[in-house]
Design a protein around this motif. Structure first.
Motif, PDB file in Angstrom:
ATOM      1  N   TYR A 187     -61.928  -9.069  24.481  1.00  0.00           N
ATOM      2  CA  TYR A 187     -60.575  -8.790  24.972  1.00  0.00           C
ATOM      3  C   TYR A 187     -60.280  -9.648  26.206  1.00  0.00           C
ATOM      4  CZ  TYR A 187     -56.642  -5.460  25.502  1.00  0.00           C
ATOM      5  OH  TYR A 187     -55.415  -4.864  25.548  1.00  0.00           O
ATOM      6  N   PHE A 207     -57.433   0.912  17.370  1.00  0.00           N
ATOM      7  CA  PHE A 207     -57.480  -0.062  18.459  1.00  0.00           C
ATOM      8  C   PHE A 207     -56.251   0.078  19.354  1.00  0.00           C
ATOM      9  CE2 PHE A 207     -56.880  -4.200  20.411  1.00  0.00           C
ATOM     10  CZ  PHE A 207     -58.165  -4.593  20.755  1.00  0.00           C
ATOM     11  N   THR A 208     -55.091   0.110  18.737  1.00  0.00           N
ATOM     12  CA  THR A 208     -53.863   0.070  19.520  1.00  0.00           C
ATOM     13  C   THR A 208     -53.643   1.363  20.301  1.00  0.00           C
ATOM     14  OG1 THR A 208     -51.540  -0.519  19.483  1.00  0.00           O
ATOM     15  CG2 THR A 208     -52.302   0.817  17.662  1.00  0.00           C
ATOM     16  N   ALA A 267     -61.929   6.520  25.260  1.00  0.00           N
ATOM     17  CA  ALA A 267     -61.043   6.142  26.371  1.00  0.00           C
ATOM     18  C   ALA A 267     -60.050   7.275  26.640  1.00  0.00           C
ATOM     19  CB  ALA A 267     -60.309   4.846  26.060  1.00  0.00           C
ATOM     20  N   GLY A 273     -51.207  -2.966  25.051  1.00  0.00           N
ATOM     21  CA  GLY A 273     -51.950  -4.112  25.563  1.00  0.00           C
ATOM     22  C   GLY A 273     -51.867  -5.265  24.591  1.00  0.00           C
ATOM     23  N   ALA A 312     -53.136   2.214  26.104  1.00  0.00           N
ATOM     24  CA  ALA A 312     -52.761   1.978  24.698  1.00  0.00           C
ATOM     25  C   ALA A 312     -51.998   0.655  24.538  1.00  0.00           C
ATOM     26  CB  ALA A 312     -51.908   3.144  24.202  1.00  0.00           C
TER      27      ALA A 312
HETATM   28  N1  PFF Z   1     -55.262  -0.208  23.099  1.00  0.00           N
HETATM   29  C1  PFF Z   1     -55.532  -1.497  23.663  1.00  0.00           C
HETATM   30  C2  PFF Z   1     -54.559  -2.510  23.077  1.00  0.00           C
HETATM   31  O1  PFF Z   1     -53.822  -2.187  22.144  1.00  0.00           O
HETATM   32  O2  PFF Z   1     -54.551  -3.642  23.534  1.00  0.00           O
HETATM   33  C3  PFF Z   1     -56.965  -1.921  23.469  1.00  0.00           C
HETATM   34  C4  PFF Z   1     -57.966  -0.854  23.768  1.00  0.00           C
HETATM   35  C5  PFF Z   1     -58.010  -0.294  25.038  1.00  0.00           C
HETATM   36  C6  PFF Z   1     -58.766  -0.366  22.769  1.00  0.00           C
HETATM   37  C7  PFF Z   1     -58.868   0.759  25.285  1.00  0.00           C
HETATM   38  C8  PFF Z   1     -59.639   0.661  22.991  1.00  0.00           C
HETATM   39  C9  PFF Z   1     -59.663   1.215  24.270  1.00  0.00           C
HETATM   40  F1  PFF Z   1     -60.462   2.202  24.509  1.00  0.00           F
END
Ligand code: PFF
Length: 457
Positions: free
Chosen positions: A115, A235-236, A243, A34, A32
Protein backbone atom coordinates in the motif's frame (compact mmCIF):
# COMPACT_ATOMS: atom_id res chain seq x y z
CA UNK A 1 -14.15 33.67 21.54
CA UNK A 2 -12.16 30.92 23.29
CA UNK A 3 -14.71 30.87 26.09
CA UNK A 4 -17.58 30.61 23.69
CA UNK A 5 -15.93 27.71 21.98
CA UNK A 6 -15.49 25.94 25.26
CA UNK A 7 -19.09 26.59 26.19
CA UNK A 8 -20.24 25.23 22.86
CA UNK A 9 -18.23 22.10 23.31
CA UNK A 10 -19.65 21.59 26.78
CA UNK A 11 -23.16 21.94 25.51
CA UNK A 12 -22.44 19.46 22.75
CA UNK A 13 -20.86 16.88 24.99
CA UNK A 14 -23.68 17.05 27.52
CA UNK A 15 -26.12 16.59 24.62
CA UNK A 16 -24.49 13.32 23.57
CA UNK A 17 -20.85 13.80 22.61
CA UNK A 18 -21.28 14.91 19.06
CA UNK A 19 -17.55 15.68 18.73
CA UNK A 20 -16.53 12.23 19.90
CA UNK A 21 -19.01 10.61 17.61
CA UNK A 22 -17.82 12.53 14.58
CA UNK A 23 -14.29 11.57 15.57
CA UNK A 24 -15.14 7.90 15.34
CA UNK A 25 -16.96 8.22 12.02
CA UNK A 26 -14.03 10.16 10.56
CA UNK A 27 -11.45 7.71 11.82
CA UNK A 28 -13.41 4.71 10.53
CA UNK A 29 -14.28 6.40 7.22
CA UNK A 30 -10.66 7.54 7.01
CA UNK A 31 -9.55 3.93 7.29
CA UNK A 32 -12.12 2.69 4.78
CA UNK A 33 -11.71 5.45 2.19
CA UNK A 34 -8.30 5.23 0.60
CA UNK A 35 -6.42 3.93 -2.39
CA UNK A 36 -8.96 1.09 -2.47
CA UNK A 37 -11.66 3.51 -3.61
CA UNK A 38 -9.83 5.79 -5.99
CA UNK A 39 -7.00 3.65 -7.33
CA UNK A 40 -8.05 0.04 -6.93
CA UNK A 41 -11.81 -0.01 -7.49
CA UNK A 42 -11.65 1.64 -10.92
CA UNK A 43 -8.76 -0.48 -12.13
CA UNK A 44 -10.12 -3.85 -11.05
CA UNK A 45 -13.52 -2.90 -12.43
CA UNK A 46 -11.72 -2.18 -15.71
CA UNK A 47 -9.81 -5.45 -15.57
CA UNK A 48 -12.88 -7.57 -14.77
CA UNK A 49 -15.16 -6.06 -17.38
CA UNK A 50 -17.39 -3.46 -15.65
CA UNK A 51 -21.08 -3.65 -14.66
CA UNK A 52 -21.43 -7.29 -13.62
CA UNK A 53 -18.36 -6.99 -11.43
CA UNK A 54 -19.73 -3.79 -9.85
CA UNK A 55 -23.03 -5.49 -9.13
CA UNK A 56 -21.39 -8.45 -7.39
CA UNK A 57 -19.23 -6.02 -5.43
CA UNK A 58 -22.31 -4.05 -4.29
CA UNK A 59 -24.07 -7.26 -3.25
CA UNK A 60 -20.98 -8.28 -1.28
CA UNK A 61 -20.94 -4.92 0.49
CA UNK A 62 -24.53 -5.40 1.63
CA UNK A 63 -24.70 -9.07 2.55
CA UNK A 64 -21.12 -9.61 3.65
CA UNK A 65 -19.46 -6.26 4.38
CA UNK A 66 -22.12 -4.56 6.45
CA UNK A 67 -22.89 -7.50 8.81
CA UNK A 68 -19.18 -8.06 9.27
CA UNK A 69 -18.44 -4.45 10.02
CA UNK A 70 -21.11 -4.59 12.72
CA UNK A 71 -19.59 -7.83 14.05
CA UNK A 72 -16.07 -6.39 14.21
CA UNK A 73 -17.27 -3.25 15.99
CA UNK A 74 -19.21 -5.39 18.48
CA UNK A 75 -16.18 -7.56 19.29
CA UNK A 76 -13.91 -4.52 19.54
CA UNK A 77 -16.16 -2.41 21.70
CA UNK A 78 -17.06 -5.25 24.01
CA UNK A 79 -13.51 -6.46 24.56
CA UNK A 80 -11.75 -3.07 24.43
CA UNK A 81 -8.72 -4.92 23.04
CA UNK A 82 -6.46 -5.48 20.02
CA UNK A 83 -7.46 -8.22 17.54
CA UNK A 84 -5.65 -11.07 19.34
CA UNK A 85 -6.47 -9.92 22.87
CA UNK A 86 -10.13 -9.48 21.94
CA UNK A 87 -10.67 -13.16 21.16
CA UNK A 88 -8.76 -14.14 24.29
CA UNK A 89 -10.87 -11.87 26.46
CA UNK A 90 -14.23 -12.84 24.97
CA UNK A 91 -13.47 -16.58 24.96
CA UNK A 92 -10.47 -17.80 27.02
CA UNK A 93 -6.73 -17.15 27.11
CA UNK A 94 -5.60 -20.01 24.88
CA UNK A 95 -8.60 -20.02 22.56
CA UNK A 96 -7.91 -21.18 18.98
CA UNK A 97 -10.05 -18.25 17.78
CA UNK A 98 -7.09 -15.95 18.44
CA UNK A 99 -5.71 -17.27 15.13
CA UNK A 100 -8.18 -14.83 13.57
CA UNK A 101 -6.33 -11.98 15.24
CA UNK A 102 -2.95 -13.33 14.16
CA UNK A 103 -4.09 -13.66 10.60
CA UNK A 104 -5.30 -10.05 10.79
CA UNK A 105 -1.94 -8.81 12.01
CA UNK A 106 -0.17 -10.68 9.21
CA UNK A 107 -2.63 -9.20 6.68
CA UNK A 108 -2.07 -5.67 8.00
CA UNK A 109 1.67 -6.15 7.73
CA UNK A 110 1.58 -7.38 4.14
CA UNK A 111 -1.08 -4.93 2.93
CA UNK A 112 0.76 -1.91 4.31
CA UNK A 113 3.99 -3.07 2.65
CA UNK A 114 2.55 -2.70 -0.86
CA UNK A 115 0.00 0.00 0.00
CA UNK A 116 2.85 2.32 0.91
CA UNK A 117 4.44 1.83 -2.50
CA UNK A 118 1.28 2.92 -4.32
CA UNK A 119 0.76 5.78 -1.86
CA UNK A 120 4.34 6.77 -2.68
CA UNK A 121 3.36 7.07 -6.36
CA UNK A 122 0.53 9.42 -5.31
CA UNK A 123 3.06 11.45 -3.36
CA UNK A 124 5.40 11.59 -6.35
CA UNK A 125 2.51 12.82 -8.48
CA UNK A 126 1.97 15.82 -6.19
CA UNK A 127 5.39 17.03 -7.29
CA UNK A 128 4.89 16.03 -10.91
CA UNK A 129 1.65 18.07 -10.90
CA UNK A 130 3.46 21.09 -9.55
CA UNK A 131 5.69 21.03 -12.60
CA UNK A 132 2.63 20.27 -14.71
CA UNK A 133 1.75 17.57 -17.22
CA UNK A 134 2.31 18.29 -20.85
CA UNK A 135 2.81 16.66 -24.23
CA UNK A 136 0.83 13.91 -25.91
CA UNK A 137 -1.24 11.46 -23.91
CA UNK A 138 1.33 8.76 -24.75
CA UNK A 139 4.06 10.90 -23.31
CA UNK A 140 2.10 11.54 -20.11
CA UNK A 141 1.36 7.85 -19.71
CA UNK A 142 5.04 7.09 -20.27
CA UNK A 143 5.93 9.13 -17.20
CA UNK A 144 4.14 6.63 -15.00
CA UNK A 145 5.98 3.70 -16.56
CA UNK A 146 9.24 5.58 -15.96
CA UNK A 147 8.42 6.08 -12.27
CA UNK A 148 7.47 2.47 -11.69
CA UNK A 149 10.37 0.96 -13.55
CA UNK A 150 12.87 3.21 -11.83
CA UNK A 151 13.51 1.35 -8.55
CA UNK A 152 15.30 4.19 -6.78
CA UNK A 153 12.39 6.59 -7.43
CA UNK A 154 9.76 4.12 -6.21
CA UNK A 155 11.83 3.21 -3.15
CA UNK A 156 12.40 6.87 -2.32
CA UNK A 157 8.68 7.74 -2.34
CA UNK A 158 7.86 4.54 -0.43
CA UNK A 159 10.43 5.65 2.18
CA UNK A 160 8.86 9.09 2.52
CA UNK A 161 5.34 7.68 2.85
CA UNK A 162 6.31 5.05 5.43
CA UNK A 163 8.21 7.69 7.42
CA UNK A 164 5.06 9.85 7.53
CA UNK A 165 2.90 6.91 8.60
CA UNK A 166 5.34 5.89 11.33
CA UNK A 167 5.67 9.46 12.60
CA UNK A 168 1.90 9.85 12.94
CA UNK A 169 1.38 6.50 14.63
CA UNK A 170 4.18 7.31 17.11
CA UNK A 171 2.80 10.76 17.80
CA UNK A 172 -0.73 9.58 18.54
CA UNK A 173 -3.35 9.42 15.90
CA UNK A 174 -6.32 11.13 17.47
CA UNK A 175 -5.62 14.82 17.52
CA UNK A 176 -3.67 15.51 14.36
CA UNK A 177 -5.45 13.12 12.09
CA UNK A 178 -8.93 13.83 13.37
CA UNK A 179 -8.46 17.53 12.98
CA UNK A 180 -7.10 17.24 9.46
CA UNK A 181 -9.72 14.67 8.48
CA UNK A 182 -12.48 17.16 9.13
CA UNK A 183 -11.09 19.47 6.47
CA UNK A 184 -9.50 17.08 4.02
CA UNK A 185 -12.14 14.37 3.73
CA UNK A 186 -14.86 16.84 2.67
CA UNK A 187 -12.33 18.48 0.33
CA UNK A 188 -11.63 15.10 -1.29
CA UNK A 189 -15.35 14.63 -1.75
CA UNK A 190 -15.76 18.02 -3.44
CA UNK A 191 -12.84 17.51 -5.82
CA UNK A 192 -14.12 14.06 -6.77
CA UNK A 193 -17.58 15.52 -7.29
CA UNK A 194 -16.08 18.15 -9.56
CA UNK A 195 -14.13 15.57 -11.55
CA UNK A 196 -17.21 13.37 -11.84
CA UNK A 197 -19.42 16.20 -13.09
CA UNK A 198 -16.72 17.23 -15.52
CA UNK A 199 -16.51 13.67 -16.80
CA UNK A 200 -20.27 13.37 -17.13
CA UNK A 201 -21.07 16.70 -18.76
CA UNK A 202 -17.93 17.96 -20.44
CA UNK A 203 -16.47 14.87 -22.05
CA UNK A 204 -17.84 12.51 -24.68
CA UNK A 205 -17.25 9.54 -22.38
CA UNK A 206 -19.89 10.12 -19.67
CA UNK A 207 -22.65 7.91 -21.02
CA UNK A 208 -20.23 5.18 -21.96
CA UNK A 209 -18.77 5.31 -18.46
CA UNK A 210 -22.21 4.94 -16.86
CA UNK A 211 -23.04 2.06 -19.18
CA UNK A 212 -19.72 0.39 -18.48
CA UNK A 213 -20.15 0.68 -14.70
CA UNK A 214 -23.85 0.04 -14.26
CA UNK A 215 -25.00 -2.20 -17.10
CA UNK A 216 -24.06 -5.73 -16.15
CA UNK A 217 -22.82 -8.08 -18.83
CA UNK A 218 -22.58 -11.44 -17.10
CA UNK A 219 -20.59 -13.02 -19.92
CA UNK A 220 -17.66 -10.95 -18.76
CA UNK A 221 -17.82 -12.19 -15.18
CA UNK A 222 -15.27 -14.90 -14.34
CA UNK A 223 -14.90 -16.99 -11.18
CA UNK A 224 -11.83 -14.95 -10.39
CA UNK A 225 -13.79 -11.73 -10.95
CA UNK A 226 -16.34 -12.82 -8.35
CA UNK A 227 -13.64 -13.66 -5.84
CA UNK A 228 -12.03 -10.30 -6.47
CA UNK A 229 -15.34 -8.48 -5.98
CA UNK A 230 -15.70 -10.14 -2.58
CA UNK A 231 -12.06 -9.51 -1.71
CA UNK A 232 -12.46 -5.89 -2.69
CA UNK A 233 -15.51 -5.48 -0.45
CA UNK A 234 -13.27 -6.55 2.44
CA UNK A 235 -10.34 -4.40 1.35
CA UNK A 236 -12.30 -1.23 0.76
CA UNK A 237 -14.24 -1.45 4.03
CA UNK A 238 -11.08 -2.36 5.99
CA UNK A 239 -12.59 -5.67 7.08
CA UNK A 240 -11.25 -9.11 7.85
CA UNK A 241 -8.06 -8.01 9.57
CA UNK A 242 -9.20 -6.38 12.79
CA UNK A 243 -8.89 -2.72 11.78
CA UNK A 244 -12.55 -2.02 12.48
CA UNK A 245 -12.31 -4.23 15.55
CA UNK A 246 -9.47 -2.05 16.85
CA UNK A 247 -11.34 1.18 16.05
CA UNK A 248 -14.46 -0.27 17.67
CA UNK A 249 -12.46 -0.75 20.84
CA UNK A 250 -12.14 3.04 21.11
CA UNK A 251 -15.86 3.60 20.55
CA UNK A 252 -18.16 4.85 23.26
CA UNK A 253 -20.99 2.72 24.62
CA UNK A 254 -23.78 5.15 23.83
CA UNK A 255 -23.23 5.15 20.06
CA UNK A 256 -25.18 2.95 17.71
CA UNK A 257 -22.88 0.44 16.04
CA UNK A 258 -25.43 -0.38 13.35
CA UNK A 259 -26.02 3.25 12.37
CA UNK A 260 -22.30 4.01 12.26
CA UNK A 261 -21.50 0.90 10.21
CA UNK A 262 -24.17 1.87 7.69
CA UNK A 263 -22.84 5.43 7.47
CA UNK A 264 -19.26 4.32 6.90
CA UNK A 265 -20.25 1.71 4.29
CA UNK A 266 -22.36 4.21 2.35
CA UNK A 267 -19.66 6.90 2.36
CA UNK A 268 -17.09 4.39 1.18
CA UNK A 269 -19.26 3.04 -1.63
CA UNK A 270 -20.31 6.46 -2.87
CA UNK A 271 -16.69 7.64 -3.09
CA UNK A 272 -15.68 4.54 -5.05
CA UNK A 273 -18.53 4.92 -7.54
CA UNK A 274 -17.80 8.62 -8.00
CA UNK A 275 -14.16 7.84 -8.70
CA UNK A 276 -15.26 5.18 -11.17
CA UNK A 277 -17.51 7.58 -13.11
CA UNK A 278 -14.85 10.33 -13.15
CA UNK A 279 -12.10 8.07 -14.39
CA UNK A 280 -13.99 6.00 -16.95
CA UNK A 281 -15.50 9.11 -18.55
CA UNK A 282 -11.97 10.19 -19.34
CA UNK A 283 -10.84 6.74 -20.37
CA UNK A 284 -13.61 6.57 -22.97
CA UNK A 285 -13.30 10.20 -23.98
CA UNK A 286 -9.66 9.67 -24.91
CA UNK A 287 -10.34 6.29 -26.47
CA UNK A 288 -8.21 4.43 -23.95
CA UNK A 289 -8.81 0.85 -22.80
CA UNK A 290 -10.49 0.32 -19.41
CA UNK A 291 -8.33 -2.66 -18.40
CA UNK A 292 -5.06 -0.91 -17.64
CA UNK A 293 -4.36 -2.55 -14.33
CA UNK A 294 -2.44 -0.73 -11.60
CA UNK A 295 -1.53 2.26 -13.79
CA UNK A 296 -5.12 3.30 -14.57
CA UNK A 297 -5.47 6.49 -12.53
CA UNK A 298 -1.86 7.52 -12.88
CA UNK A 299 -2.10 7.34 -16.64
CA UNK A 300 -5.59 8.69 -17.38
CA UNK A 301 -6.15 11.51 -14.94
CA UNK A 302 -2.91 13.34 -15.79
CA UNK A 303 -4.07 13.55 -19.41
CA UNK A 304 -6.99 15.68 -18.20
CA UNK A 305 -4.80 17.51 -15.72
CA UNK A 306 -2.58 18.60 -18.60
CA UNK A 307 -5.51 20.82 -19.61
CA UNK A 308 -6.78 21.90 -16.22
CA UNK A 309 -3.35 22.74 -14.82
CA UNK A 310 -1.94 22.37 -11.32
CA UNK A 311 -4.88 24.07 -9.65
CA UNK A 312 -6.86 20.84 -9.81
CA UNK A 313 -4.12 18.25 -10.03
CA UNK A 314 -2.06 19.34 -7.03
CA UNK A 315 -5.02 19.26 -4.58
CA UNK A 316 -6.18 15.97 -6.09
CA UNK A 317 -2.92 14.15 -5.43
CA UNK A 318 -2.54 15.77 -2.00
CA UNK A 319 -5.97 14.49 -1.07
CA UNK A 320 -5.29 11.06 -2.53
CA UNK A 321 -2.12 10.86 -0.47
CA UNK A 322 -4.03 11.99 2.58
CA UNK A 323 -6.76 9.39 2.04
CA UNK A 324 -4.01 6.79 1.75
CA UNK A 325 -2.37 8.06 4.92
CA UNK A 326 -5.50 7.73 7.07
CA UNK A 327 -5.83 4.14 5.84
CA UNK A 328 -2.14 3.34 6.28
CA UNK A 329 -2.30 4.54 9.87
CA UNK A 330 -5.07 2.08 10.64
CA UNK A 331 -3.09 -0.74 9.03
CA UNK A 332 -0.02 0.03 11.14
CA UNK A 333 -2.12 0.61 14.26
CA UNK A 334 -3.50 -2.95 14.12
CA UNK A 335 0.00 -4.44 14.00
CA UNK A 336 1.44 -2.10 16.62
CA UNK A 337 -1.47 -2.34 19.09
CA UNK A 338 -0.86 -6.07 19.54
CA UNK A 339 2.76 -5.53 20.59
CA UNK A 340 1.84 -2.67 22.92
CA UNK A 341 -1.08 -4.49 24.61
CA UNK A 342 0.13 -8.04 24.76
CA UNK A 343 3.92 -7.72 24.79
CA UNK A 344 4.13 -4.53 26.82
CA UNK A 345 6.35 -2.80 24.26
CA UNK A 346 6.38 0.99 24.30
CA UNK A 347 4.50 2.67 21.45
CA UNK A 348 7.73 4.12 20.07
CA UNK A 349 9.55 0.79 20.08
CA UNK A 350 6.64 -1.16 18.58
CA UNK A 351 6.04 1.41 15.85
CA UNK A 352 9.70 1.74 14.88
CA UNK A 353 10.44 -1.99 14.80
CA UNK A 354 7.27 -3.08 13.02
CA UNK A 355 7.09 -0.04 10.77
CA UNK A 356 10.71 -0.71 9.85
CA UNK A 357 10.04 -4.35 9.05
CA UNK A 358 7.03 -3.41 6.93
CA UNK A 359 9.12 -0.82 5.14
CA UNK A 360 11.79 -3.37 4.26
CA UNK A 361 9.18 -5.85 3.02
CA UNK A 362 7.69 -3.05 0.90
CA UNK A 363 10.93 -2.73 -1.04
CA UNK A 364 10.07 -6.05 -2.67
CA UNK A 365 6.95 -4.39 -4.11
CA UNK A 366 8.72 -1.16 -5.00
CA UNK A 367 11.08 -2.91 -7.38
CA UNK A 368 8.72 -3.92 -10.13
CA UNK A 369 11.45 -5.69 -12.07
CA UNK A 370 11.68 -8.38 -9.41
CA UNK A 371 9.16 -10.92 -10.52
CA UNK A 372 8.50 -14.53 -9.68
CA UNK A 373 6.29 -17.09 -11.29
CA UNK A 374 2.91 -17.06 -9.56
CA UNK A 375 -0.24 -18.79 -10.77
CA UNK A 376 1.38 -19.51 -14.10
CA UNK A 377 2.58 -15.93 -14.81
CA UNK A 378 5.68 -13.87 -14.06
CA UNK A 379 4.42 -11.30 -11.54
CA UNK A 380 5.78 -8.58 -9.29
CA UNK A 381 5.45 -8.76 -5.50
CA UNK A 382 2.95 -5.88 -5.38
CA UNK A 383 0.42 -7.86 -7.39
CA UNK A 384 1.15 -11.10 -5.57
CA UNK A 385 0.83 -9.64 -2.05
CA UNK A 386 -2.31 -7.80 -3.11
CA UNK A 387 -3.84 -10.94 -4.59
CA UNK A 388 -3.12 -13.18 -1.60
CA UNK A 389 -4.20 -10.72 1.09
CA UNK A 390 -7.28 -9.37 -0.64
CA UNK A 391 -8.62 -12.59 -2.09
CA UNK A 392 -7.73 -15.08 0.63
CA UNK A 393 -6.42 -13.66 3.90
CA UNK A 394 -9.11 -10.98 4.40
CA UNK A 395 -12.06 -13.22 3.42
CA UNK A 396 -10.80 -16.05 5.67
CA UNK A 397 -10.25 -13.59 8.54
CA UNK A 398 -13.74 -12.23 7.94
CA UNK A 399 -15.27 -15.70 7.82
CA UNK A 400 -13.72 -16.62 11.19
CA UNK A 401 -14.83 -13.30 12.75
CA UNK A 402 -18.34 -13.86 11.50
CA UNK A 403 -18.52 -17.44 12.83
CA UNK A 404 -17.12 -16.34 16.18
CA UNK A 405 -19.68 -13.57 16.58
CA UNK A 406 -22.57 -15.74 15.45
CA UNK A 407 -21.84 -18.97 17.30
CA UNK A 408 -19.32 -18.38 20.07
CA UNK A 409 -19.72 -14.86 21.49
CA UNK A 410 -22.10 -14.81 24.47
CA UNK A 411 -25.63 -13.75 23.67
CA UNK A 412 -25.74 -11.31 26.59
CA UNK A 413 -22.64 -9.54 25.25
CA UNK A 414 -24.11 -9.22 21.77
CA UNK A 415 -27.37 -7.85 23.11
CA UNK A 416 -25.46 -5.33 25.18
CA UNK A 417 -23.65 -4.08 22.08
CA UNK A 418 -26.73 -3.90 19.87
CA UNK A 419 -28.97 -2.41 22.52
CA UNK A 420 -31.92 -4.80 22.28
CA UNK A 421 -32.96 -8.30 21.35
CA UNK A 422 -35.50 -7.14 18.82
CA UNK A 423 -35.89 -7.57 15.10
CA UNK A 424 -32.52 -5.99 14.32
CA UNK A 425 -30.69 -8.38 16.60
CA UNK A 426 -32.44 -11.44 15.23
CA UNK A 427 -31.91 -10.36 11.63
CA UNK A 428 -28.24 -9.66 12.15
CA UNK A 429 -27.55 -12.96 13.92
CA UNK A 430 -29.42 -14.83 11.19
CA UNK A 431 -27.21 -13.17 8.57
CA UNK A 432 -24.02 -13.81 10.52
CA UNK A 433 -24.97 -17.45 11.13
CA UNK A 434 -26.15 -18.48 7.69
CA UNK A 435 -26.02 -15.93 4.90
CA UNK A 436 -22.67 -14.17 5.32
CA UNK A 437 -20.45 -17.25 5.99
CA UNK A 438 -22.06 -19.27 3.22
CA UNK A 439 -21.66 -16.40 0.76
CA UNK A 440 -17.99 -15.98 1.70
CA UNK A 441 -17.32 -19.70 1.48
CA UNK A 442 -19.02 -20.02 -1.89
CA UNK A 443 -17.03 -17.16 -3.34
CA UNK A 444 -13.71 -18.50 -2.00
CA UNK A 445 -14.43 -21.98 -3.39
CA UNK A 446 -15.50 -20.43 -6.67
CA UNK A 447 -12.25 -18.49 -6.88
CA UNK A 448 -10.39 -21.75 -6.32
CA UNK A 449 -12.56 -23.28 -9.06
CA UNK A 450 -13.75 -25.95 -6.63
CA UNK A 451 -17.54 -25.67 -6.89
CA UNK A 452 -18.89 -28.92 -8.30
CA UNK A 453 -21.92 -27.32 -9.99
CA UNK A 454 -19.99 -24.69 -11.99
CA UNK A 455 -18.41 -25.35 -15.34
CA UNK A 456 -14.91 -23.77 -15.20
CA UNK A 457 -13.80 -23.74 -18.81
N1 PFF B 1 -9.76 0.37 3.17
C1 PFF B 1 -8.51 0.87 2.67
C2 PFF B 1 -8.71 1.36 1.24
O1 PFF B 1 -9.77 1.13 0.66
O2 PFF B 1 -7.79 1.94 0.69
C3 PFF B 1 -7.40 -0.14 2.77
C4 PFF B 1 -7.34 -0.86 4.08
C5 PFF B 1 -7.16 -0.13 5.25
C6 PFF B 1 -7.56 -2.21 4.13
C7 PFF B 1 -7.20 -0.78 6.46
C8 PFF B 1 -7.58 -2.88 5.32
C9 PFF B 1 -7.41 -2.13 6.48
F1 PFF B 1 -7.45 -2.73 7.63
Amino acid sequence: MGNNLEKNQNIKSSRGNWTGHLGFILAAAGSAIGLGNIWKFPYITGDYGGGAFVLVYLICVVIVGLPLMIAELMIGRHSQKNPVGAFRKLHYQKTPWQITGWLGIASGFLILSFYSVVAGWALAYIFKSLVGFSGTSQHIQGEFIALVTHPSASIWWHTVFMALTIAIVIGGVQKGIERWSKILMPALFLILLGLMLYGLFFTHGGIQALTFLFKPDFHKLSAEGMLSALGHAFFTLSLGMGAMLTYGSYMRKNESIVRDAITVSILDTVIALMAGVAIFSLVFHYGMKPGQSVGLIFKTLPVLFAQTGPLISVPFFILLTFAALTSAISLLEVVVSYFIDEKNWSRVKATLILGGAIYLTGILSAVSMWTISFRGKQQGFLDIFDFITTNYMLPIGGLLTCLFTAWVMKEANKIEELGSKGFLYKGLIFFLRYITPIAVLLVILNGLKLLPFVDYK
